[in-house]
Design an enzyme around this catalytic site. Structure first.
Site, PDB file in Angstrom:
ATOM      1  N   HIS A 264      59.251   1.429  34.140  1.00 28.21           N
ATOM      2  CA  HIS A 264      59.007   1.796  32.740  1.00 28.21           C
ATOM      3  C   HIS A 264      58.288   0.653  32.013  1.00 28.21           C
ATOM      4  O   HIS A 264      57.225   0.853  31.406  1.00 28.21           O
ATOM      5  CB  HIS A 264      60.342   2.105  32.060  1.00 28.21           C
ATOM      6  N   GLU A 265      58.853  -0.538  32.099  1.00 33.48           N
ATOM      7  CA  GLU A 265      58.258  -1.670  31.375  1.00 33.48           C
ATOM      8  C   GLU A 265      56.891  -2.021  31.952  1.00 33.48           C
ATOM      9  O   GLU A 265      55.978  -2.404  31.218  1.00 33.48           O
ATOM     10  CB  GLU A 265      59.194  -2.888  31.392  1.00 33.48           C
ATOM     11  N   GLU A 294      54.687   5.073  24.676  1.00 34.36           N
ATOM     12  CA  GLU A 294      55.787   5.571  25.503  1.00 34.36           C
ATOM     13  C   GLU A 294      55.277   6.513  26.593  1.00 34.36           C
ATOM     14  O   GLU A 294      55.866   6.609  27.663  1.00 34.36           O
ATOM     15  CB  GLU A 294      56.826   6.246  24.604  1.00 34.36           C
TER      16      GLU A 294
HETATM   17 CO    CO Z   1      59.476   2.199  26.350  1.00 36.24          CO
END
Ligand code: CO
Length: 500
Positions: A264-265, A294
């Protein structure tokens, strides 16, 4: 005019530098700073914050932007310079609409509210947080009043995170999405549950870390321009496009936090490393919106990282790292396990199928509270009723219900929907990417991610903040944010996993 433009760019570069200096202090604070240094760091950050506020609202900057307006209109509307002037003028107008005394009061109220929230959650006692939240709601409504041109008071709050997005747009998207997600979850619930118990057992922390590093190196994370450290609440932070750092969390008894958190990061970091060099130090070197940001993290975490082709490549490596834990777990079982759907009380632990429902609930609460239709004192009951309606569960206490998220204590109203919108955008982009790269699944199966990264760089990353989110989606995907691809993605994926 060229001279005035150069002058503008110098001011923006210096404001950006101040912001990045503050971001480095923030990174240090959450990774390595000794706890005893909090007060000194607070002073440093307060000074930088004040300087940034002064410079970004200075009459000199305002005058320059006014003078450059006709020049911007004479340029190609999509050129970097035209957009720079336009976006900076928008930032300036927003920053100067809010009186300094309001900013000071807001900081004071939210600092106290944050402390109260920590205690309220610990004791699971909403009454401790309630008076603070009432003040915050009052301040947020006052803030909305600084933007009288907004059609709905909530529009002003949403605009800080999703420029140009309206409350009615988000409502329409969620109204279309909700019944379809609820129906899907019901269908899954009627089927036998898949096993994921093998994910919860001891996993050596160093080996977890190494595996995560191996994955994101293949994704294309550039270690010459980044690094990874540990943090209790993982985040990504950028100091220009040449230094974008990530953090991760390793749970010694559960594989998921490191595995999916790292991907995710990394998705956020690849975005930050991909802004066009020409946008560096202009203030346009950021994400178009939180939803667009996002969408990048979710794409790598879910569309790539929870897919079968990804694990066809990486699963043998994971088994080498953890032979006693997953050596005897077949790939198909592992794949189903990491995609298990289970309605739960806590948003941050939710799976892909139920996640958006947590967000819809929060959006409804926020709008009702800002409109004044729902009193803060009635919030816990309202929350629990909605949880029952959407997810079929009632929280046993407020810590697992209305008090679970930190965001309101910071005064962040308008923020939550960006998480769900990010999911929708990720699936929308994924359909386009697969159309443009028909053999993408083969690339992923071979552990090759370059074609995907090049696509994202070209279509999304390089533009930074040049376009508003809906405008960017219109340009790239040919339509605004659309929930249909996400629904198609979930249906296809879970029909196969649960045999719907
Ligand atoms: Co995020």
């Amino acid at each position: 005019m060229e001279k005035k433009l150069a002058e503008l760019k110098t001011i923006l570069a210096e404001i950006t530098d101040l912001g990045q200096a503050s971001a480095i202090l923030g990174w240090d604070q959450q990774t390595y700073m000794p706890r005893g240094a909090a007060e000194a760091r607070g002073n440093q950050q307060a000074l930088l914050g004040r300087l940034i506020q002064e410079w970004s609202t200075s009459p000199k900057l305002g005058k320059l932007l006014d003078q450059l307006k006709p020049y911007a209109e004479s340029l190609d509307p999509d050129s970097d310079d035209a957009r720079l002037i336009q976006v900076s003028a928008r930032d300036f107008a927003k920053a100067t609409c809010v009186p300094t005394e309001f900013v000071v009061e807001f900081t004071k109220v939210t600092t106290a509210a944050n402390q109260a929230w920590v205690e309220a959650r610990q004791k699971s006692d909403f009454s401790i947080f309630r008076p603070h939240l009432e003040k915050i709601v009052g301040l947020r409504r006052r803030y909305a009043g600084f933007f009288p041109e907004a059609g709905h008071p909530y529009d002003a709050l949403l605009d800080d995170f999703e420029p140009g997005m309206k409350t009615d747009d988000v409502k329409a998207i969620f109204t279309a999405l909700r019944p379809q997600q609820v129906e899907l979850i019901k269908a899954i619930g009627a089927k036998p549950q898949v096993d994921d118990s093998f994910l919860r057992q001891p996993f050596d922390e160093k080996k977890q870390w190494d595996f995560g590093v191996e994955v994101i190196t293949k994704f294309g994370y550039d270690w010459n321009h980044g690094r990874q450290d540990k943090a209790p609440h993982p985040f990504t932070t950028a100091f220009g496009y040449t230094d974008v750092r990530i953090t991760t969390r390793v749970d010694p008894n559960f594989l998921n936090p490191m595995l999916f958190g790292t991907m995710h990061e990394c998705g956020h970091a690849l975005h930050g490393l991909g802004f066009a060099p020409a946008l560096d130090r202009t203030g346009l070197d950021g994400s178009a919106s939180l939803a667009i940001g996002e969408s990048q993290s979710r794409l790598w975490e879910n569309l790539v990282g929870r897919s079968l082709p990804f694990w066809q490549h990486f699963y043998p490596r994971l088994q080498e790292h953890f032979p006693s834990q997953v050596g005897n777990v077949p790939l198909e079982k592992f794949y189903k396990g990491i995609n298990r759907v289970q309605p739960s009380l806590i948003r941050v632990e939710a799976d892909e199928a139920t996640y958006n429902l947590h967000i819809m609930l929060r959006l409804e609460v926020e709008i009702a509270v800002i409109e004044g239709k729902l009193a803060v004192k009635d919030l816990p009951e309202y929350w629990n009723t909605k949880m029952q309606e959407y997810l079929g569960m009632t929280p046993p206490n407020d810590a697992a219900g209305v008090l679970q998220d930190i965001h309101w204590s910071f005064g962040a109203f308008g923020y939550f929907s960006t998480y769900a919108l990010g999911n929708l955008v990720s699936a929308q982009l994924w359909e386009m990417i697969n159309r443009d790269i028909p053999d993408l699944a083969d690339h992923v199966r071979a552990g090759k991610f370059e074609s995907l990264l090049v696509w994202l760089r070209e279509k999304i990353h390089r533009h930074g903040r040049k376009f508003k989110p809906q405008e960017l989606m219109q340009k790239v995907a040919g339509s605004k944010i659309d929930p249909a691809p996400y629904v198609r993605y979930l249906r296809t994926k879970y029909s196969e996993i649960y045999g719907l």
